[in-house]
Design an enzyme around this catalytic site. Structure first.
Site, PDB file in Angstrom:
ATOM      1  N   THR A 242       0.841  -1.180   0.000  1.00 32.96           N
ATOM      2  CA  THR A 242       0.000   0.000   0.000  1.00 32.96           C
ATOM      3  C   THR A 242       0.881   1.235   0.000  1.00 32.96           C
ATOM      4  O   THR A 242       2.044   1.153   0.332  1.00 32.96           O
ATOM      5  CB  THR A 242      -0.877  -0.022   1.283  1.00 32.96           C
ATOM      6  N   THR A 243       0.318   2.374  -0.361  1.00 32.61           N
ATOM      7  CA  THR A 243       1.040   3.621  -0.171  1.00 32.61           C
ATOM      8  C   THR A 243       0.150   4.599   0.591  1.00 32.61           C
ATOM      9  O   THR A 243      -1.022   4.762   0.257  1.00 32.61           O
ATOM     10  CB  THR A 243       1.513   4.226  -1.501  1.00 32.61           C
TER      11      THR A 243
END
Length: 561
Positions: free
Chosen positions: A369-370
């Protein structure tokens, strides 16, 4: 000579007196400015967002510009094939807005459909793990409501990097290399993301002309081209050829949803997360349980503090696993799970001297994820997270479009009795969660990515700030622990936690996978803070990633507009 020696001694004493202020347990200084800040896991993405602020853009504009670059430069963790959640704080009104841009399962993707194909467990890769991507619609809804700059302009930095290329950064390369087996399952993924049949090396310039063309379409035509136009047609063609169930209506009828954030008080701070289908309530429940115990007198590294955090995490995770799901398909008992009474009952089950290895959910009476955060010069804060779930998501790259579809459907259950049971047009349980906290004039947008790591990382960050008075950079860098794939009493922990503490915890029954000093297993976080009393903004970026908190440059007198 004696006078020289005496003078030198005075200088040494004065120097020594300054050392306590210069000696510290964290590496980076917090960024501070009277202008905006963009904190992301990739420096060029932070720069793209800061440039949008300099052009008069809002926090939303900066976030979209940064996110588009992140999707190009970190294609394994996020992009237009993924989902998005956001919390926006409006500085003038003090109002919080929540956006759930997680996608739903195709209407025909059901438990019966998968069992008919001989599938007994929810696929983690391939086309049947993909749900409708929500990120682009999420961007559009945020921009329609709070954007200032032209939509078209926001995508130009990302298009530039996609066309001209960028040197692959260290952590990004490591994630890329770890996903090689996933990419090799799909010929289009190999063509796009393994030029010459290899994962790009650290420092190698990588280009993706396909995503440049796709982002140009979105820049010119808006989100409609993604859900109803040329991009939608490519998604449907890719799905059909792989035996998937995605239909034109699944894409065209999808819409991100504005939601009301949920919250709890921790000590005297108010902490906000988004409601289910995300697992933000696990972070809030964990904080409620931790609040039943006093902060450890000997600090956050003490065995007593770490033990309390670990045991609180186990209880909250057992509950979220048992009760979380899509609230449109069944009642989720959020109110009771977040009540202080329930937290007190759960806290009473914690043995201060012994680890609990078999935690059951509480009885109710009723990846990859970011994350990034932005604060603009007016003090508006966007806490936002965007994800493909696993590295390169489903491993399926949309033909000719240069992006991978997420595999969020892999989080569904094939147990029809589960609140998270697979059903057409249902959203799966989500691990990605943005967060926000405030006390008096201090307002913090923060998040720490990494699958099921996120709620417990959030709770650790909040405790570091509230209980131990750390600034946001110190709180982000503080050694963390996280869940281990083995579950039970197995915990991953960073080696910066003192050996004495780890040994004491082992005697209590905890089992540790001791990682290096700064492990991406603990998640990669960002944070921004706006001080309403002074008008000063602060930014923090996790050294576990390749990014930075980049401040907006002020417009100087005589400079071009």
């Amino acid at each position: 000579m004696k006078m020289v020696a005496r003078g030198a001694m005075v200088i040494l004493i004065a120097f020594a007196a300054c050392l306590p202020a210069q000696d510290r347990t964290y590496g980076r200084s917090v960024v501070s400015t009277q202008y905006g800040i963009v904190a992301t896991s990739y420096v060029q993405a932070s720069q793209a967002g800061a440039r949008a602020l300099e052009q008069g853009g809002s926090a939303i504009d900066a976030a979209i510009a940064a996110n588009a670059v992140l999707g190009v430069a970190e294609p394994m963790t996020n992009g237009i094939g993924g989902d998005l959640f956001a919390i926006y704080w409006d500085a003038k009104t003090g109002k919080l807005y929540g956006l759930n841009a997680s996608g739903w399962a195709p209407k025909a993707l059901t438990i019966e459909h998968l069992r008919g194909k001989g599938i007994a467990e929810m696929p983690q890769y391939g086309i049947d793990s993909a749900t409708v991507p929500g990120a682009v619609d999420g961007w559009q809804k945020l921009h329609d409501r709070f954007g200032k700059l032209p939509w078209h302009d926001l995508f130009q930095p990302a298009i530039f990097y996609a066309e001209h290329g960028y040197p692959v950064a260290e952590v990004i390369h490591d994630y890329w290399a770890g996903a090689q087996a996933t990419l090799e399952r799909n010929p289009e993924s190999v063509r796009v993301f393994m030029p010459g049949g290899k994962v790009p090396a650290t420092g190698e310039v990588f280009r993706n002309p396909d995503i440049a063309r796709t982002l140009t379409l979105i820049a010119n035509e808006g989100e409609g081209v993604y859900y109803k136009g040329v991009i939608a047609q490519a998604i449907l063609k890719t799905s059909a050829e792989l035996g998937g169930t995605m239909s034109a209506d699944d894409l065209a009828q999808y819409s991100a949803e504005w939601v009301e954030p949920i919250s709890t008080t921790y000590r005297d701070w108010q902490v906000y997360e988004l409601p289910p289908n995300g697992d933000g309530m696990a972070a809030l429940e964990m904080l409620n349980i931790m609040e039943q115990f006093k902060p450890a007198a000997d600090g956050p590294h003490s065995a007593a503090e770490v033990h309390t955090r670990i045991e609180a995490m186990k209880l909250a995770y057992a509950d979220v696993k048992a009760y979380d799901g899509d609230p449109r398909f069944g009642k989720i008992p959020v109110t009771e799970l977040l009540s202080k009474t329930f937290a007190a009952k759960r806290a009473a089950s914690i043995d201060p001297a012994r680890a609990n290895c078999t935690v059951a959910p509480g009885a109710l009476t009723g990846s990859d994820t970011t994350y990034f955060s932005v604060v603009d010069r007016e003090g508006n804060i966007l806490s936002i997270i965007q994800s493909n779930y696993s590295s390169f998501g489903s491993g399926v790259t949309v033909q000719g479009m240069g992006f991978a579809l997420q595999n969020r459907g892999g989080l569904f259950s094939l147990d029809s009795k589960s609140p998270n049971a697979l059903a057409g047009r249902k959203r799966p349980f989500h691990t990605i969660i943005p967060a926000f906290m405030q006390h008096g004039g201090r307002h913090i947008g923060f998040g720490i990515m990494g699958g099921m790591n996120q709620p417990l990382a959030h709770a650790q960050f909040v405790s570091n700030v509230v209980d131990y008075g750390m600034n946001i950079q110190a709180a982000m860098e503080e050694p963390r622990f996280t869940v281990n794939a083995k579950l039970g009493c197995n915990i991953a922990i960073e080696s910066r936690m003192t050996p004495e503490t780890i040994e004491q915890l082992k005697k209590m029954g905890h089992e540790f996978d001791v990682r290096k000093q700064y492990s991406t297993t603990m998640g990669r976080g960002q944070a921004v803070l706006h001080d309403s009393a002074t008008g000063v903004n602060f930014g923090a970026s996790d050294p576990r990633a390749d990014g930075a908190a980049v401040p907006e440059s002020p417009r100087l007198p005589g400079s071009p507009p």
